[in-house]
Structures are given as C-alpha cells and as structure tokens.
Enzyme design. Sequence first.
Site, PDB file in Angstrom:
ATOM      1  N   CYS A  19      50.259 -17.727 -97.795  1.00 17.59           N
ATOM      2  CA  CYS A  19      49.676 -16.405 -97.565  1.00 17.59           C
ATOM      3  C   CYS A  19      50.422 -15.408 -98.439  1.00 17.59           C
ATOM      4  O   CYS A  19      51.246 -15.796 -99.271  1.00 17.59           O
ATOM      5  CB  CYS A  19      49.738 -16.021 -96.087  1.00 17.59           C
ATOM      6  SG  CYS A  19      51.402 -16.023 -95.400  1.00 17.59           S
ATOM      7  N   THR A  20      50.176 -14.143 -98.276  1.00 18.90           N
ATOM      8  CA  THR A  20      50.718 -13.139 -99.191  1.00 18.90           C
ATOM      9  C   THR A  20      52.243 -13.077 -99.169  1.00 18.90           C
ATOM     10  O   THR A  20      52.898 -13.216-100.201  1.00 18.90           O
ATOM     11  CB  THR A  20      50.155 -11.747 -98.864  1.00 18.90           C
ATOM     12  OG1 THR A  20      48.740 -11.821 -98.803  1.00 18.90           O
ATOM     13  CG2 THR A  20      50.570 -10.729 -99.916  1.00 18.90           C
TER      14      THR A  20
END
Length: 322
Positions: free
Chosen positions: A177-178
């Site tokens: 994810c980010t």
Amino acid sequence: METIRIAALYRFARLAEPARLVAALQPACEQEGIKGSLLVAHEGINGTIAGTPDGLQRALEAIRTITGLEDMEIKFSSAATMPFLRMKVKLKREIVTIGDGDVDPLRAAGTYVEAKDWNALISDPDVMLIDVRNDYEHRLGTFQGAIDPETATFRAFPAYVREKLAADKNRKIAMFCTGGIRCEKASAFMLQEGFGEVYHLQGGILRYLEDVPAEESLWQGGCFVFDERIAVGHALVPDPTVALCHGCRQPLTADDCTHPDHEHGVTCRYCAPMMSGAQRASARERQRQVDLARQRGKAHLGPEARRPAMRVSDGNGAGGED
C-alpha cells in the site's frame, strides 16, 4: 534548497486518552507553522504533515513527546510549495478504517519485508501479489503482476478477501500500500481469516520508491499521495503528468485530461455521467473563485463544489491512509 519538508507517519499503539492527545497536538503543530492532517484513535496515530525542515523537526519531536511514541514509521519527502491548506487533528474510531473492530495489528500482523528484499519476493511465481489500495490509486501505478481488488475504499477489502480469496488460504500472499499502514491492518485481518503466510512491504510504496533505484525497480507509473502533489515517482519526486479532478477528487492521467467529458475544475470522465446541472454550475463557480484567488496570489479556502462522489483518504497522505 529544500523549501517544504513532508513527513508521512503512522504507528499502531495503545493510546488510553486519544481525545486529550488531539487537544494537545493541534496547537503544537500550529505553533511550528505545520499543515496537514493527523488521525488519532485508541489504536494509534496516522497522517501526513508538512512545514519548513526545522519546523517539521520540532513538530515531530512534540508529537513524540505528547503521544509517547518514539518509534513511529516516518517517510520523508519534499515539495517546492506547501501541499496542504490547513492543519487538522481528528479523533477517529480507527486510524485506518477497515470497519472490523476485532482486527488488531498489535496482536498479530503479517511478516514485514524491507524494500531491498521486495523484488525477490514478488518475483516468485508462487506468490500472489495484492494491491491493497483503492481502484483509483491502482489505476495510476502499481507493481508488475499485482492484483487489483477493485475496491473504492479500504473498508471494502474484507468483503473482497472473503468473496474472492477464500480458496487461497494456503497461498503465499504479498501485499503493498502507499505507506504501509493499510497492509499492516490488512495482514492482521487475513491472519484472522485463516491465511497462513502473509507478507507486506515495510514502509509501503513510498519507502520502496525512496530506497530502490529506478533501474532496479519493478514499480510502474505514479504513486498517488493524499495531498496537492497528487502523485510521486521514484525518489519521491512529484509526477507532473498527473492532475486532479476537483469535481470528484479522482486522480487523472494525461489521457484522462483529453477525454471529451473533462472540464478543468468541473468534471472528468469518472464523474461527468453523475453530475447534475446544478452541481456543474456550482463547480464552475468554485473554479472561477479558485482562478481569481490564484491571480491575486492567494489560496482559495472556501467550500468545494458538491460532488456525486468523493475520493476518501486511504493512503499515508492528506490525512493519511484511512
């Protein structure tokens, strides 16, 4: 010379009095001229803040002192101008919203994989690679071979796992994810659901883009961030090819901006079919005010136009991964 320093941070921890922390964090950040957003809950802290290098350093020291969290996960980057309009500290039920109160990364979470070891893991043909982010983020960029769950929010991830991955509990799962926070919680959920071998990228895409040279990278495209930079690439340099629709807050590629439904500051191909005439008129007026403010050298801080849908914060950015 670096003008603005940005810190994307999070930490899962037991916080006994989050409301008291919110009351203390807001003035501590404002005192240093910091802007951005912090989310605070019983399960920890999450957010992205920005300021001058010295101001940001003092703010982070204050956050550590107020919360007692010395070992927060922090990714630093920079921008030519301030990417946020305000400083907001919010009390939340979850610092990243999966919608299941039983999911507890502090009790059990997947295996961390450092950026330097990530390529080897995801190059294994037996590994199922899952992009835990939302559909609009995946569309801008992702790792080669990653599965897109096609979720609009992180809250939809549990349903995706139960409906689509029930037969894969014995597979080796790798997630990203980010900034790392969604994967930490998603991995805890998957272990709770009976998956046996779950890995996640420590520090998320941001750490990978910072640490792994472009010539060795398996990342393709831009990484969406939740602030006015919109997206970053290798070495966390802002991606100038990505824009933002002010009608629905969807990130837009260069091709999106040439679509017939695109009207700058009003609509894009994703929201135009849902926009009423009144909403378009409101958006056009808002954009007119934005343009006037820019001509006067000011930032437009008024309310945004009404939208048919709204991008929610699910990354370690304008707010943070929520």
